[in-house]
Design an enzyme around this catalytic site. Structure first.
Site, PDB file in Angstrom:
ATOM      1  N   LYS A  32      27.355  58.023  32.244  1.00 55.04           N
ATOM      2  CA  LYS A  32      26.531  56.971  31.637  1.00 55.04           C
ATOM      3  C   LYS A  32      27.232  56.468  30.380  1.00 55.04           C
ATOM      4  O   LYS A  32      27.628  57.260  29.515  1.00 55.04           O
ATOM      5  CB  LYS A  32      25.151  57.513  31.250  1.00 55.04           C
ATOM      6  CG  LYS A  32      24.274  56.467  30.562  1.00 55.04           C
ATOM      7  CD  LYS A  32      22.868  56.976  30.367  1.00 55.04           C
ATOM      8  CE  LYS A  32      22.636  57.642  29.043  1.00 55.04           C
ATOM      9  NZ  LYS A  32      22.514  56.749  27.893  1.00 55.04           N
ATOM     10  N   LYS A  61      20.112  48.347  28.535  1.00 59.95           N
ATOM     11  CA  LYS A  61      18.687  48.005  28.350  1.00 59.95           C
ATOM     12  C   LYS A  61      18.469  46.556  27.916  1.00 59.95           C
ATOM     13  O   LYS A  61      17.914  46.287  26.845  1.00 59.95           O
ATOM     14  CB  LYS A  61      18.040  48.942  27.318  1.00 59.95           C
ATOM     15  CG  LYS A  61      18.096  50.421  27.681  1.00 59.95           C
ATOM     16  CD  LYS A  61      17.307  51.254  26.672  1.00 59.95           C
ATOM     17  CE  LYS A  61      17.362  52.727  26.965  1.00 59.95           C
ATOM     18  NZ  LYS A  61      18.650  53.375  26.704  1.00 59.95           N
ATOM     19  N   HIS A  63      16.972  42.824  27.387  1.00 60.88           N
ATOM     20  CA  HIS A  63      15.617  42.290  27.196  1.00 60.88           C
ATOM     21  C   HIS A  63      15.745  40.953  26.457  1.00 60.88           C
ATOM     22  O   HIS A  63      15.983  40.919  25.257  1.00 60.88           O
ATOM     23  CB  HIS A  63      14.780  43.287  26.367  1.00 60.88           C
ATOM     24  CG  HIS A  63      13.329  42.930  26.257  1.00 60.88           C
ATOM     25  ND1 HIS A  63      12.401  43.748  25.648  1.00 60.88           N
ATOM     26  CD2 HIS A  63      12.643  41.850  26.689  1.00 60.88           C
ATOM     27  CE1 HIS A  63      11.208  43.175  25.701  1.00 60.88           C
ATOM     28  NE2 HIS A  63      11.329  42.025  26.325  1.00 60.88           N
ATOM     29  N   ASP A  64      15.608  39.835  27.209  1.00 61.82           N
ATOM     30  CA  ASP A  64      15.745  38.500  26.588  1.00 61.82           C
ATOM     31  C   ASP A  64      15.082  37.496  27.530  1.00 61.82           C
ATOM     32  O   ASP A  64      14.448  37.903  28.513  1.00 61.82           O
ATOM     33  CB  ASP A  64      17.243  38.198  26.368  1.00 61.82           C
ATOM     34  CG  ASP A  64      17.481  37.238  25.208  1.00 61.82           C
ATOM     35  OD1 ASP A  64      16.709  36.260  25.081  1.00 61.82           O
ATOM     36  OD2 ASP A  64      18.422  37.455  24.433  1.00 61.82           O
ATOM     37  N   ILE A  65      15.252  36.216  27.279  1.00 66.40           N
ATOM     38  CA  ILE A  65      14.657  35.236  28.195  1.00 66.40           C
ATOM     39  C   ILE A  65      15.402  35.306  29.543  1.00 66.40           C
ATOM     40  O   ILE A  65      16.569  35.699  29.586  1.00 66.40           O
ATOM     41  CB  ILE A  65      14.688  33.797  27.618  1.00 66.40           C
ATOM     42  CG1 ILE A  65      16.122  33.353  27.327  1.00 66.40           C
ATOM     43  CG2 ILE A  65      13.817  33.707  26.376  1.00 66.40           C
ATOM     44  CD1 ILE A  65      16.242  31.877  26.970  1.00 66.40           C
ATOM     45  N   PRO A  66      14.713  34.928  30.642  1.00 61.09           N
ATOM     46  CA  PRO A  66      15.311  35.112  31.965  1.00 61.09           C
ATOM     47  C   PRO A  66      16.722  34.533  32.102  1.00 61.09           C
ATOM     48  O   PRO A  66      17.619  35.185  32.638  1.00 61.09           O
ATOM     49  CB  PRO A  66      14.318  34.406  32.901  1.00 61.09           C
ATOM     50  CG  PRO A  66      13.006  34.552  32.209  1.00 61.09           C
ATOM     51  CD  PRO A  66      13.316  34.444  30.735  1.00 61.09           C
ATOM     52  N   THR A  68      19.092  33.953  29.912  1.00 61.65           N
ATOM     53  CA  THR A  68      20.105  34.708  29.172  1.00 61.65           C
ATOM     54  C   THR A  68      20.412  36.030  29.868  1.00 61.65           C
ATOM     55  O   THR A  68      21.571  36.434  29.993  1.00 61.65           O
ATOM     56  CB  THR A  68      19.606  34.961  27.726  1.00 61.65           C
ATOM     57  OG1 THR A  68      19.381  33.685  27.127  1.00 61.65           O
ATOM     58  CG2 THR A  68      20.606  35.737  26.903  1.00 61.65           C
ATOM     59  N   THR A 119      10.879  57.006  25.868  1.00 63.08           N
ATOM     60  CA  THR A 119      10.218  58.299  25.649  1.00 63.08           C
ATOM     61  C   THR A 119       9.943  58.533  24.165  1.00 63.08           C
ATOM     62  O   THR A 119       9.184  59.422  23.801  1.00 63.08           O
ATOM     63  CB  THR A 119      11.048  59.462  26.235  1.00 63.08           C
ATOM     64  OG1 THR A 119      12.421  59.220  25.977  1.00 63.08           O
ATOM     65  CG2 THR A 119      10.847  59.580  27.726  1.00 63.08           C
ATOM     66  N   GLN A 190      14.743  66.020  22.069  1.00 64.04           N
ATOM     67  CA  GLN A 190      13.940  65.782  23.269  1.00 64.04           C
ATOM     68  C   GLN A 190      12.692  66.675  23.200  1.00 64.04           C
ATOM     69  O   GLN A 190      12.777  67.819  22.789  1.00 64.04           O
ATOM     70  CB  GLN A 190      14.740  66.123  24.533  1.00 64.04           C
ATOM     71  CG  GLN A 190      15.988  65.273  24.733  1.00 64.04           C
ATOM     72  CD  GLN A 190      15.670  63.897  25.304  1.00 64.04           C
ATOM     73  OE1 GLN A 190      14.519  63.464  25.321  1.00 64.04           O
ATOM     74  NE2 GLN A 190      16.689  63.193  25.737  1.00 64.04           N
TER      75      GLN A 190
HETATM   76  O1  C5P Z   1      21.802  64.682  25.030  1.00 63.14           O
HETATM   77  P1  C5P Z   1      20.656  64.357  25.942  1.00 63.14           P
HETATM   78  O2  C5P Z   1      20.658  65.151  27.233  1.00 63.14           O
HETATM   79  O3  C5P Z   1      19.318  64.406  25.225  1.00 63.14           O
HETATM   80  O4  C5P Z   1      20.930  62.826  26.350  1.00 63.14           O
HETATM   81  C1  C5P Z   1      20.003  62.068  27.091  1.00 63.14           C
HETATM   82  C2  C5P Z   1      20.532  60.668  27.268  1.00 63.14           C
HETATM   83  O5  C5P Z   1      19.544  59.892  27.931  1.00 63.14           O
HETATM   84  C3  C5P Z   1      20.851  59.962  25.957  1.00 63.14           C
HETATM   85  O6  C5P Z   1      21.963  59.076  26.210  1.00 63.14           O
HETATM   86  C4  C5P Z   1      19.603  59.142  25.684  1.00 63.14           C
HETATM   87  O7  C5P Z   1      19.878  57.976  24.954  1.00 63.14           O
HETATM   88  C5  C5P Z   1      19.157  58.780  27.108  1.00 63.14           C
HETATM   89  N1  C5P Z   1      17.728  58.455  27.248  1.00 63.14           N
HETATM   90  C6  C5P Z   1      16.720  59.356  26.917  1.00 63.14           C
HETATM   91  N2  C5P Z   1      15.400  59.001  27.067  1.00 63.14           N
HETATM   92  C7  C5P Z   1      15.088  57.785  27.552  1.00 63.14           C
HETATM   93  C8  C5P Z   1      16.089  56.873  27.900  1.00 63.14           C
HETATM   94  C9  C5P Z   1      17.417  57.252  27.739  1.00 63.14           C
HETATM   95  O8  C5P Z   1      17.003  60.487  26.487  1.00 63.14           O
HETATM   96  N3  C5P Z   1      13.813  57.466  27.756  1.00 63.14           N
END
Ligand code: C5P
Length: 233
Positions: A32, A61, A63-66, A68, A119, A190
């Site tokens: 990613k 991620k 997020h803008d007008i369609p 763009t 999250t 997290q």
């Molecule tokens: O290091 P870790 O396992 O916490 O990384 C999780 C990855 O997933 C990070 O790149 C974080 O930005 C991404 N992410 C997240 N929660 C979200 C969306 C993306 O943890 N809701």
């Protein structure tokens, strides 16, 4: 695409990322690339990693007008990413325009998934900052359903929401889930975490794992453990 582990390469430079990926030898993990690396290095880092044979989730991620978003997606589609995303909060017209932009002349396109609610968003933030009075879980499911109606392939969500998303949107609708930790590793920032094995049991299609792999003493071993527990291979 089969169930897989996606390594969140949250590094500050392309050089650091490439050195990290070289440790995997002939293996080519799914990676990613997020905003930090993309904004530091530009689109070339996507081409470079793709040329080395990795699958790529480009986590920008949008997020803008369609219009763009459609034009921006057209550019991203040309980079060869396998999976890209946007915010479902941009609405159905924006998501449909994104799909149009992503579709190449030969009809192929990367998979497109939507962020429902981050999250980091709490029920309080939803109500006080965004003036959304519904329950957070219902907002997540409703945004996922909108993404499905717009023709998207899935959503980013918590593994704990994967089952409910599949129930509302169908088993084939992808759930890509961060928030993965081992019982013996740190939670970091997290909060609602699950193990790779539990994520599999809950129905996640892809898990996104960052620090438990990138900061492990032996990242390759940590990745193999994750793949093994999540896919059973
Ligand atoms: O290091 P870790 O396992 O916490 O990384 C999780 C990855 O997933 C990070 O790149 C974080 O930005 C991404 N992410 C997240 N929660 C979200 C969306 C993306 O943890 N809701």
């Amino acid at each position: 695409m089969n169930k897989d582990v996606i390594i969140a390469c949250d590094f500050q430079s392309g050089e650091e990322t490439l050195v990290f990926l070289e440790r995997f030898g002939d293996d080519r993990p799914f990676v990613k690339i997020g905003m930090e690396l993309f904004y530091a290095q530009g689109p070339d880092i996507v081409r470079e990693i793709k040329d080395r044979g990795h699958k790529i989730f480009l986590d920008l991620k949008l997020h803008d007008i369609p219009n763009t978003v459609k034009s921006a997606m057209k550019r991203l589609s040309g980079l060869g990413a396998d999976l890209v995303n946007l915010h479902a909060a941009g609405g159905r017209a924006m998501m449909e325009a994104a799909l149009e932009g992503l579709t190449r002349a030969d009809g192929s396109r990367p998979l497109l998934i939507a962020v429902t609610q981050l999250t980091s968003t709490s029920q309080q933030t939803l109500e006080e900052d965004l003036l959304i009075r519904e329950k957070l879980e219902e907002v997540v499911l409703s945004y996922a359903h909108n993404a499905k109606l717009a023709g998207l392939d899935g959503v980013v969500c918590s593994p704990l929401e994967a089952g409910a998303v599949h129930e509302r949107c169908g088993q084939g609708f992808l759930t890509v889930t961060p928030g993965i930790r081992y019982p013996d590793s740190k939670g970091d920032d997290q909060h609602r975490v699950t193990t790779p094995e539990k994520a599999r049991a809950l129905g996640s299609d892809f898990i996104v794992v960052g620090r438990p792999i990138t900061r492990a003493m032996d990242p390759v071993k940590a990745w193999r453990r994750c793949v093994n527990e999540f896919t059973g291979k």
